[in-house]
Design a protein around this motif. Sequence first.
Motif, mmCIF file in Angstrom:
data_model
loop_
_atom_site.group_PDB
_atom_site.id
_atom_site.type_symbol
_atom_site.label_atom_id
_atom_site.label_comp_id
_atom_site.label_asym_id
_atom_site.label_seq_id
_atom_site.Cartn_x
_atom_site.Cartn_y
_atom_site.Cartn_z
ATOM 1 N N SER A 1 13.139 -3.260 16.669
ATOM 2 C CA SER A 1 12.378 -4.317 16.016
ATOM 3 C C SER A 1 10.891 -4.250 16.353
ATOM 4 O O SER A 1 10.037 -4.407 15.477
ATOM 5 C CB SER A 1 12.932 -5.685 16.422
ATOM 6 N N VAL A 2 10.572 -4.022 17.620
ATOM 7 C CA VAL A 2 9.163 -3.943 18.039
ATOM 8 C C VAL A 2 8.453 -2.805 17.307
ATOM 9 O O VAL A 2 7.341 -2.965 16.796
ATOM 10 C CB VAL A 2 9.061 -3.761 19.567
ATOM 11 N N VAL A 3 9.121 -1.647 17.234
ATOM 12 C CA VAL A 3 8.524 -0.482 16.564
ATOM 13 C C VAL A 3 8.293 -0.776 15.083
ATOM 14 O O VAL A 3 7.188 -0.585 14.556
ATOM 15 C CB VAL A 3 9.428 0.762 16.730
ATOM 16 N N GLN A 4 9.343 -1.280 14.386
ATOM 17 C CA GLN A 4 9.225 -1.514 12.947
ATOM 18 C C GLN A 4 8.255 -2.649 12.631
ATOM 19 O O GLN A 4 7.478 -2.562 11.671
ATOM 20 C CB GLN A 4 10.602 -1.830 12.353
ATOM 21 N N THR A 5 8.280 -3.724 13.412
ATOM 22 C CA THR A 5 7.376 -4.855 13.156
ATOM 23 C C THR A 5 5.930 -4.438 13.384
ATOM 24 O O THR A 5 5.034 -4.816 12.615
ATOM 25 C CB THR A 5 7.737 -6.052 14.068
ATOM 26 N N SER A 6 5.690 -3.645 14.425
ATOM 27 C CA SER A 6 4.327 -3.165 14.702
ATOM 28 C C SER A 6 3.812 -2.311 13.552
ATOM 29 O O SER A 6 2.657 -2.461 13.109
ATOM 30 C CB SER A 6 4.304 -2.353 16.003
ATOM 31 N N LEU A 7 4.665 -1.407 13.065
ATOM 32 C CA LEU A 7 4.271 -0.562 11.930
ATOM 33 C C LEU A 7 4.020 -1.403 10.683
ATOM 34 O O LEU A 7 3.061 -1.181 9.938
ATOM 35 C CB LEU A 7 5.361 0.475 11.645
ATOM 36 N N MET A 8 4.869 -2.395 10.457
ATOM 37 C CA MET A 8 4.769 -3.221 9.269
ATOM 38 C C MET A 8 3.488 -4.046 9.261
ATOM 39 O O MET A 8 2.758 -4.091 8.265
ATOM 40 C CB MET A 8 5.991 -4.159 9.212
ATOM 41 N N MET A 9 3.189 -4.711 10.378
ATOM 42 C CA MET A 9 2.053 -5.615 10.398
ATOM 43 C C MET A 9 0.718 -4.872 10.481
ATOM 44 O O MET A 9 -0.341 -5.490 10.344
ATOM 45 C CB MET A 9 2.184 -6.609 11.560
ATOM 46 N N ALA A 10 0.766 -3.548 10.700
ATOM 47 C CA ALA A 10 -0.465 -2.747 10.669
ATOM 48 C C ALA A 10 -0.821 -2.350 9.241
ATOM 49 O O ALA A 10 -1.941 -1.886 8.979
ATOM 50 C CB ALA A 10 -0.295 -1.494 11.529
ATOM 51 N N MET A 11 0.110 -2.541 8.302
ATOM 52 C CA MET A 11 -0.143 -2.193 6.895
ATOM 53 C C MET A 11 -0.941 -3.301 6.210
ATOM 54 O O MET A 11 -0.767 -4.482 6.519
ATOM 55 C CB MET A 11 1.178 -1.988 6.149
ATOM 56 N N PRO A 12 -1.802 -2.939 5.252
ATOM 57 C CA PRO A 12 -2.571 -3.954 4.518
ATOM 58 C C PRO A 12 -1.703 -4.689 3.494
ATOM 59 O O PRO A 12 -0.979 -4.051 2.717
ATOM 60 C CB PRO A 12 -3.658 -3.131 3.816
ATOM 61 N N LEU A 13 -1.719 -6.014 3.524
ATOM 62 C CA LEU A 13 -0.931 -6.820 2.590
ATOM 63 C C LEU A 13 -1.849 -7.445 1.551
ATOM 64 O O LEU A 13 -2.972 -7.835 1.838
ATOM 65 C CB LEU A 13 -0.168 -7.925 3.342
ATOM 66 N N CYS A 14 -1.356 -7.566 0.319
ATOM 67 C CA CYS A 14 -2.174 -8.054 -0.794
ATOM 68 C C CYS A 14 -1.897 -9.506 -1.163
ATOM 69 O O CYS A 14 -2.575 -10.062 -2.013
ATOM 70 C CB CYS A 14 -1.930 -7.191 -2.030
ATOM 71 N N SER A 15 -0.890 -10.101 -0.586
ATOM 72 C CA SER A 15 -0.524 -11.459 -0.997
ATOM 73 C C SER A 15 0.074 -12.223 0.170
ATOM 74 O O SER A 15 0.575 -11.634 1.127
ATOM 75 C CB SER A 15 0.483 -11.397 -2.149
ATOM 76 N N THR B 1 1.523 4.103 1.731
ATOM 77 C CA THR B 1 1.856 4.263 3.162
ATOM 78 C C THR B 1 3.214 4.949 3.293
ATOM 79 O O THR B 1 4.080 4.507 4.037
ATOM 80 C CB THR B 1 1.885 2.895 3.866
ATOM 81 N N ARG B 2 3.400 6.025 2.558
ATOM 82 C CA ARG B 2 4.703 6.694 2.509
ATOM 83 C C ARG B 2 5.153 7.214 3.872
ATOM 84 O O ARG B 2 6.326 7.133 4.210
ATOM 85 C CB ARG B 2 4.660 7.855 1.508
ATOM 86 N N ARG B 3 4.220 7.766 4.647
ATOM 87 C CA ARG B 3 4.608 8.350 5.938
ATOM 88 C C ARG B 3 5.119 7.278 6.897
ATOM 89 O O ARG B 3 6.112 7.465 7.585
ATOM 90 C CB ARG B 3 3.413 9.100 6.539
ATOM 91 N N THR B 4 4.403 6.140 6.920
ATOM 92 C CA THR B 4 4.827 5.042 7.788
ATOM 93 C C THR B 4 6.174 4.491 7.320
ATOM 94 O O THR B 4 7.074 4.233 8.130
ATOM 95 C CB THR B 4 3.778 3.911 7.786
ATOM 96 N N GLU B 5 6.316 4.311 6.009
ATOM 97 C CA GLU B 5 7.575 3.795 5.459
ATOM 98 C C GLU B 5 8.733 4.762 5.712
ATOM 99 O O GLU B 5 9.871 4.332 5.937
ATOM 100 C CB GLU B 5 7.413 3.536 3.961
ATOM 101 N N ALA B 6 8.451 6.074 5.688
ATOM 102 C CA ALA B 6 9.483 7.075 5.961
ATOM 103 C C ALA B 6 9.984 6.951 7.400
ATOM 104 O O ALA B 6 11.195 7.043 7.667
ATOM 105 C CB ALA B 6 8.939 8.477 5.715
ATOM 106 N N LYS B 7 9.059 6.720 8.342
ATOM 107 C CA LYS B 7 9.450 6.526 9.749
ATOM 108 C C LYS B 7 10.332 5.287 9.898
ATOM 109 O O LYS B 7 11.343 5.300 10.609
ATOM 110 C CB LYS B 7 8.207 6.366 10.627
ATOM 111 N N MET B 8 9.948 4.199 9.212
ATOM 112 C CA MET B 8 10.719 2.969 9.276
ATOM 113 C C MET B 8 12.101 3.158 8.650
ATOM 114 O O MET B 8 13.095 2.626 9.148
ATOM 115 C CB MET B 8 9.959 1.843 8.567
#
Length: 311
Positions: A156-170, A191-198
């Motif tokens: 969870s820590v790994v995935q949440t950290s990766l997720m919240m580092a991505m730019p959100l539009c809404s 952000t395909r590379r980050t999403e692939a890791k997740m």
Amino acid sequence: MGTFNSSSDKAFFLVGFSDWPHLEPVFFVFISIFYSLTLFGNTIIIALSRMDLRLHTPMYFFLSHLSFLDLCYTTSTVPQLLINLHGLDRTISYGRCVAQLLIFLALASTECVLLGVMAFDRYAAVCRPLYYTTIMHPQLCQALAISSWVGGLVNSVVQTSLMMAMPLCSRRLNHFFCEMPIFLKLVCEETRRTEAKMFVARTIVLVLPATLILGSYAQIARAVLKIKSMAGRRKAFGTCGSHMLVVSLFYGSAIYTYLQPKGNYSESEGKFVALFYAIITPMLNPLIYTLRNKDVKGALWKVLGRATDSE
């Protein structure tokens, strides 16, 4: 559309089931009942597992962990959902939303691993009965339980950290709680590379335990077929069948949500599917795993008898 971050954002808006206002009162009643049953059933299992010496076995050790997990798991989302359904407040602060995302994913990941551990325990009990106490000794049980919790938290820590580092539009989340797939739909940039890791992390947490469970129950089914008594065979298949039903509901709905491509994820469908693994299976777990069990019924009547005598 511009991006925003934690410093500029004050809150997210949870759409919930407001698209279907006529369903909200019905959902409020049923989810309140399901949540109450979840709290009641899982609390009883934890209490009985501690109070009755006959339940001091590996099976009930893991079940008490599962019950505590389900209490936390549902409480991380259901109170927020009930407030949302009541129409009192559909917003959630950035900090609370990230905390909910982190906690829910940690608990869900832990449950995935723990259900796999429990399937291995049942395999050892049915297929290796003479060596069961040697295989499932207390130190191993403790290590497996701790590994489940730690593994879920790390994932969870790994995935949440990766997720919240991505730019959100809404800030508008078309869901009833802060969940990973809905955040991925709001990502602005490629952000395909980050999403692939997740995706790899989610596959490991979901597919490996599910494979272990299927393999364990296949071996259990083979052992059950060797039972000569039809009554014994019917009882064993009934127990295994009910276990597989609740496991299939949990993993099936979770795999559907977390392992399909981001572009195929339907926000409207996702909300209804999430009800299965977030609310329904935690309510069914105590009923399927223990409250139908002879030992648990005996322990419950024993406790109730003491309470009656003390009066």
